[in-house]
Design an enzyme around this catalytic site. Structure first.
Site, short mmCIF file in Angstrom:
data_model
loop_
_atom_site.label_atom_id
_atom_site.label_comp_id
_atom_site.label_asym_id
_atom_site.label_seq_id
_atom_site.Cartn_x
_atom_site.Cartn_y
_atom_site.Cartn_z
N TYR A 1 0.74 -0.96 -0.05
CA TYR A 1 0.09 -0.01 -0.12
C TYR A 1 0.96 1.19 -0.06
O TYR A 1 1.92 1.40 0.76
CB TYR A 1 -0.84 0.06 1.39
CG TYR A 1 -1.66 1.20 1.45
CD1 TYR A 1 -2.74 1.50 0.72
CD2 TYR A 1 -1.55 2.05 2.38
CE1 TYR A 1 -3.79 2.53 0.61
CE2 TYR A 1 -2.41 3.41 2.49
CZ TYR A 1 -3.51 3.46 1.65
OH TYR A 1 -4.24 4.67 1.69
N ASP B 1 9.25 2.88 -0.09
CA ASP B 1 8.32 3.39 0.79
C ASP B 1 8.36 3.01 2.09
O ASP B 1 7.94 2.04 2.47
CB ASP B 1 6.93 2.95 0.07
CG ASP B 1 5.60 3.78 0.95
OD1 ASP B 1 5.98 4.54 1.95
OD2 ASP B 1 4.55 3.54 0.54
N LYS C 1 4.03 9.06 9.01
CA LYS C 1 3.83 8.49 10.38
C LYS C 1 4.80 9.15 11.15
O LYS C 1 4.70 9.94 11.59
CB LYS C 1 3.81 6.97 10.04
CG LYS C 1 2.55 6.68 9.22
CD LYS C 1 2.29 5.16 9.07
CE LYS C 1 0.90 4.95 8.52
NZ LYS C 1 0.87 4.04 7.18
C1 LIG Z 1 0.31 4.72 5.93
C2 LIG Z 1 0.92 4.45 4.70
C3 LIG Z 1 0.90 5.43 3.54
C4 LIG Z 1 0.01 6.58 3.49
O1 LIG Z 1 0.11 7.40 4.24
P1 LIG Z 1 -0.90 8.36 4.63
O2 LIG Z 1 -0.20 9.48 5.82
O3 LIG Z 1 -2.17 7.61 5.39
O4 LIG Z 1 -1.26 8.95 3.38
C5 LIG Z 1 1.68 5.04 2.37
N1 LIG Z 1 2.88 3.87 2.39
C6 LIG Z 1 2.68 2.98 3.48
C7 LIG Z 1 3.90 2.25 3.28
C8 LIG Z 1 1.96 3.35 4.67
O5 LIG Z 1 2.03 2.49 5.48
#
Ligand SMILES: *Cc1c(COP(=O)(O)O)cnc(C)c1O
Length: 421
Positions: free
Chosen positions: A144, A239, A267
């Site tokens: 994701y 990511d 995060k």
């Molecule tokens: C949470 C997450 C996102 C998205 O971040 P948001 O702040 O919710 O837009 C993208 N990549 C990874 C790996 C994530 O865990």
């Protein structure tokens, strides 16, 4: 456990907000039942509006690595608050947080702050396209990367099909630019590059997947992936929105000793306030406006409150915190495995998932084969005795610096009691 007030608030919210939530997974759809409305959080616990207290293993989905309402983080935000909430100009705190990222993560020469993980990944992909002059990207099934159009794609009918959107509203013309490969499978990547050798701008991956439950990438796989990208002239984007500053001071890339071309964060970097960031090699990052032709902007980017929370949180992420988290996680893993239950734990430091299967879980198909009904029962069983777990088998749980042996012991006892029937 009585949650009458939560139920009433959820009913009210549903009349005002689609599904009553501002992010879908909060709705508890995959585990049945109704979401719990929280009133406050402190340390390792959440307290709901009915006064029930839960040991929290969600940590706001990752940011709360030092625990909720840590006094140092609260103080930093309060100090920033009294000086004004947004300037729309550069401020010193932005450079302080940027320096902390650059000092910790060797692959990063320059970093740009945004407001969410989604913004970070969208911007990184745009930059990769601008830098390479190519348009396609490859992502992995089950990974994701936020809700940008290009990312809401998984394999349609096998890993070699062109992207088919998971969401309505994503034009086919955009979905077609996203190819999907299989996590921990280099052949699937080779196959995509063989089909489109000149067209792939970037490969984006969660080096330790957290969004299909916790599934670490195999070292040889990630190394091979980097070699292929280099050979084919595509950028490798890690990511690290979830893994950044979570599994190692330098994120998953620090753990594996790899240096991707671009990295994305979110995060933890915001310490519970909305922050994302993307960074990488100087010559790539210098393509971004105002230096270069790739446009990306943000009215509230680098917001002083958010920077203060991020700085205070990263300051607390020292060696002793990572040692504490690893020890807690490792002890829990060992004790859980010793129970010999039909359950599999995957763990990377302080992030982990309990999978309802006795088999190893190395990819999306393995997660999909878990006993989802059993997971729902387990989730609700735990909730009712005051353990707040992620409400889906496709999510990772987190330990924070405020957790200690008693919290992990409570989780272990819960697992035992559940399987004792
Ligand atoms: C949470 C997450 C996102 C998205 O971040 P948001 O702040 O919710 O837009 C993208 N990549 C990874 C790996 C994530 O865990």
């Amino acid at each position: 456990m009585i949650r009458a007030k939560s139920q009433r608030l959820f009913e009210e919210a549903r009349a005002l907000i689609p599904g009553g939530v501002n992010s879908p997974v909060r709705a508890f759809k995959s585990v049945g039942g109704e979401p719990v409305f929280m009133a406050s959080a402190a340390g390792a616990t959440l307290t709901d509006v009915d006064g029930n207290v839960y040991v929290d293993f969600v940590g706001s989905w990752g940011p709360m690595i030092v625990g909720h309402a840590h006094p140092r983080v609260v103080e930093a935000i309060e100090q920033a608050l009294s000086k004004g909430t947004s300037f729309g100009t550069p401020s010193e705190a932005e450079s302080r947080l940027a320096r902390m990222v650059i000092d910790r993560v060797p692959s990063i020469d320059l970093v740009r702050m945004v407001n969410s993980g989604t913004e970070a990944t969208m911007s990184a992909v745009r930059l990769a396209r601008g830098y390479t002059g190519r348009s396609k990207i490859i992502k992995f099934e089950g990974c994701y990367h936020g809700h940008g159009d290009s990312f809401l794609i998984k394999a349609g009918s096998g890993a070699l099909t062109l992207g088919v959107p998971d969401s309505q509203g994503v034009p086919e013309a955009i979905a077609n630019q996203t190819l999907v490969a299989t996590f921990n499978d280099l052949h699937s990547i080779e196959a995509q590059f063989a089909l489109f050798p000149e067209d792939i701008a970037a490969v984006i991956i969660e080096p330790i997947a957290g969004n299909m439950g916790c599934i670490p990438g195999e070292k040889a796989f990630l190394e091979g992936l980097q070699a292929i990208c280099e050979r084919m002239g595509a950028l490798l984007i890690f990511d690290e929105v979830m893994t950044g500053f979570r599994v190692h001071p330098a994120g998953a890339q620090g753990l594996y000793g790899l240096e991707p071309d671009l990295s994305t964060f979110g995060k933890i970097i915001g310490g519970g306030l909305p922050v994302g960031a993307y960074g990488g090699r100087r010559e790539i990052m210098e393509m971004i406006a105002p230096l270069g032709p790739v446009y990306q902007a943000g009215t509230l980017s680098g917001n002083p409150l958010a920077m203060a929370a991020g700085i205070a949180t990263l300051e607390l992420c020292d060696e002793s915190l990572y040692t504490h988290l690893e020890t807690l996680g490792a002890d829990f893993e060992t004790e859980l495995k010793a129970l010999n239950l039909p359950i599999t734990i995957n763990r990377a430091g302080s992030m982990f998932t309990l999978f309802m299967t006795a088999r190893p879980v190395a990819g999306y198909a393995d997660v999909a084969a878990c006993d989802m009904a059993q997971f729902s029962s387990f989730f609700n069983f735990a909730l009712d005795i005051g353990i707040y777990l992620p409400p889906s088998q496709y999510e990772a749980a987190f330990i924070s610096g405020a957790h200690g042996a008693p919290e992990l012991e409570k989780l272990l006892e819960t697992v035992k009691a559940f399987f004792a029937g």
